[in-house]
Design an enzyme around this catalytic site. Structure first.
Site, short mmCIF file in Angstrom:
data_model
loop_
_atom_site.label_atom_id
_atom_site.label_comp_id
_atom_site.label_asym_id
_atom_site.label_seq_id
_atom_site.Cartn_x
_atom_site.Cartn_y
_atom_site.Cartn_z
N ASP A 1 94.92 16.38 24.09
CA ASP A 1 95.98 17.55 23.96
C ASP A 1 97.12 17.24 22.97
O ASP A 1 97.27 16.32 22.51
CB ASP A 1 96.25 18.10 25.36
CG ASP A 1 96.59 16.80 26.20
OD1 ASP A 1 96.86 15.61 25.70
OD2 ASP A 1 96.62 16.99 27.34
N ASP B 1 100.33 18.12 39.70
CA ASP B 1 99.54 19.25 40.26
C ASP B 1 98.05 19.16 40.02
O ASP B 1 97.21 20.19 40.26
CB ASP B 1 100.14 20.63 39.36
CG ASP B 1 99.68 20.78 37.99
OD1 ASP B 1 98.94 19.55 37.51
OD2 ASP B 1 100.00 21.57 37.56
N HIS C 1 96.37 18.54 37.28
CA HIS C 1 95.72 19.06 35.87
C HIS C 1 94.82 17.64 35.27
O HIS C 1 95.52 16.57 35.54
CB HIS C 1 96.73 19.60 35.12
CG HIS C 1 97.56 18.78 34.36
ND1 HIS C 1 99.03 19.04 34.54
CD2 HIS C 1 97.81 17.52 34.20
CE1 HIS C 1 99.89 18.19 34.24
NE2 HIS C 1 98.95 17.10 33.64
N GLU D 1 95.46 23.26 33.59
CA GLU D 1 96.37 23.52 34.85
C GLU D 1 95.48 24.33 36.04
O GLU D 1 94.32 24.67 35.63
CB GLU D 1 97.64 24.44 34.45
CG GLU D 1 98.54 23.89 33.51
CD GLU D 1 99.43 22.92 33.92
OE1 GLU D 1 99.17 21.95 35.21
OE2 GLU D 1 100.48 22.55 33.51
C1 F6R Z 1 98.07 13.90 28.85
C2 F6R Z 1 97.24 14.36 29.62
C3 F6R Z 1 97.91 14.77 31.08
C4 F6R Z 1 98.54 13.34 31.79
C5 F6R Z 1 99.03 13.89 32.94
C6 F6R Z 1 99.70 12.78 33.67
O1 F6R Z 1 97.45 13.75 27.54
O2 F6R Z 1 96.02 14.88 29.44
O3 F6R Z 1 96.81 15.32 31.78
O4 F6R Z 1 97.36 12.47 31.81
O5 F6R Z 1 99.93 14.77 32.76
O6 F6R Z 1 100.62 12.28 32.76
P1 F6R Z 1 101.57 10.91 33.20
O7 F6R Z 1 100.68 9.78 32.72
O8 F6R Z 1 102.63 10.95 32.33
O9 F6R Z 1 101.78 10.74 34.56
#
Ligand code: F6R
Length: 260
Positions: free
Chosen positions: A67, A136, A138, A143
């Site tokens: 992303d 959450d 995702h 989401e």
């Molecule tokens: C980022 C992504 C998100 C993160 C998730 C956890 O490329 O795909 O799904 O993996 O938001 O983020 P952290 O590791 O910062 O807790």
């Protein structure tokens, strides 16, 4: 699903590093799906160590990131382009043309997303997709309520994710609300999914994702349908799993032929 519980994030990342290294040794032209955020940073350090200390060659590896924020240029301090360069790519011997990250400044977002999907197909599909999970639930930026069939597309971030990610931006700077993300359908086509979750803050999402009902309200739960999903946790992230002892026993008593 295979649940691998290690004492610390460092140990979990070392397990992940070995899995990635084994794949790249066995298939030098492997296609990796990569994630950003705090979670994979230690894994990326492991990969860099495999390269610098053990000579693991990444020159034929292709990567696709999950992303990027819409509106952020590649050199913006909070862009995922910048994050990947600083945390991984600058230290590996990858070829620039083999690195793919959605373009946050794409003018034709729909066309760009379709081309991104096509590039994954042309590369032969993703061998191993690295994932984190949001508080959450995702995956990527899919989401809650994202379709399990979704492909790379524009998404709007949930308020929870905006707040979680504020820490990557400077004070007063707004987290972009819109992003480009691979879809859950795209992620599910990876041959292996390797999800990491560390810390107490992920314990609820992990318990729901692994042992709860499969639901679009918990996007990570789609991995219950994946044929090779491995979930690497530290003790804190695993603390709300009902069957943690069982997962530990299974991993600790794998027959040699099943080990990687
Ligand atoms: C980022 C992504 C998100 C993160 C998730 C956890 O490329 O795909 O799904 O993996 O938001 O983020 P952290 O590791 O910062 O807790």
């Amino acid at each position: 699903m295979e649940i691998i519980i290690q004492k610390t994030a460092k140990e979990g990342s070392a397990v992940g590093g070995r899995i990635v290294a084994k794949l790249v040794q066995h298939k030098p032209e492997a296609v990796l799906g990569l994630a950003t955020g705090s979670t994979p940073v230690k894994l990326y350090r492991e990969m860099i160590q495999w390269h610098t200390e053990k000579g693991l060659d990444f020159s034929k590896v292709t990567t696709f990131n999950l992303d990027e924020y819409i509106g952020l240029a590649a050199d913006h301090h909070a862009s995922y382009h910048r994050f990947m360069n600083e945390n991984l790519f600058d230290e590996l011997n990858m070829l620039k043309e083999n690195i793919h990250i959605p373009d946050g400044l794409a003018e034709d977002v729909v066309g760009h997303c379709a081309a991104y999907e096509q590039a994954i197909v042309e590369a032969g599909g993703i061998d191993l997709q690295v994932l984190g999970v949001g508080s959450d639930g995702h995956l990527g930026f899919n989401e809650p309520t994202s379709s399990f069939a979704s492909r790379t597309r524009i998404k709007t971030l949930d308020q929870q994710t905006v707040e979680d990610n504020q820490r990557f931006f400077t004070e007063g700077e707004e987290v972009p609300r819109h992003v480009i993300t691979m879809g859950l359908g795209t992620i599910m086509e990876a041959r292996t999914c390797l999800l990491f979750a560390f810390g107490e803050g992920k314990a609820d999402a992990v318990a729901e994702m692994v042992e709860g009902a499969v639901s679009a309200m918990m996007p990570g739960s789609v991995l219950q349908f994946h044929r090779d999903a491995r979930i690497i946790l530290d003790e804190a992230a695993a603390s709300k799993l009902k069957k943690a002892d069982y997962y530990k026993w299974v991993y600790g008593n794998k027959p040699e032929w099943q080990q990687y």
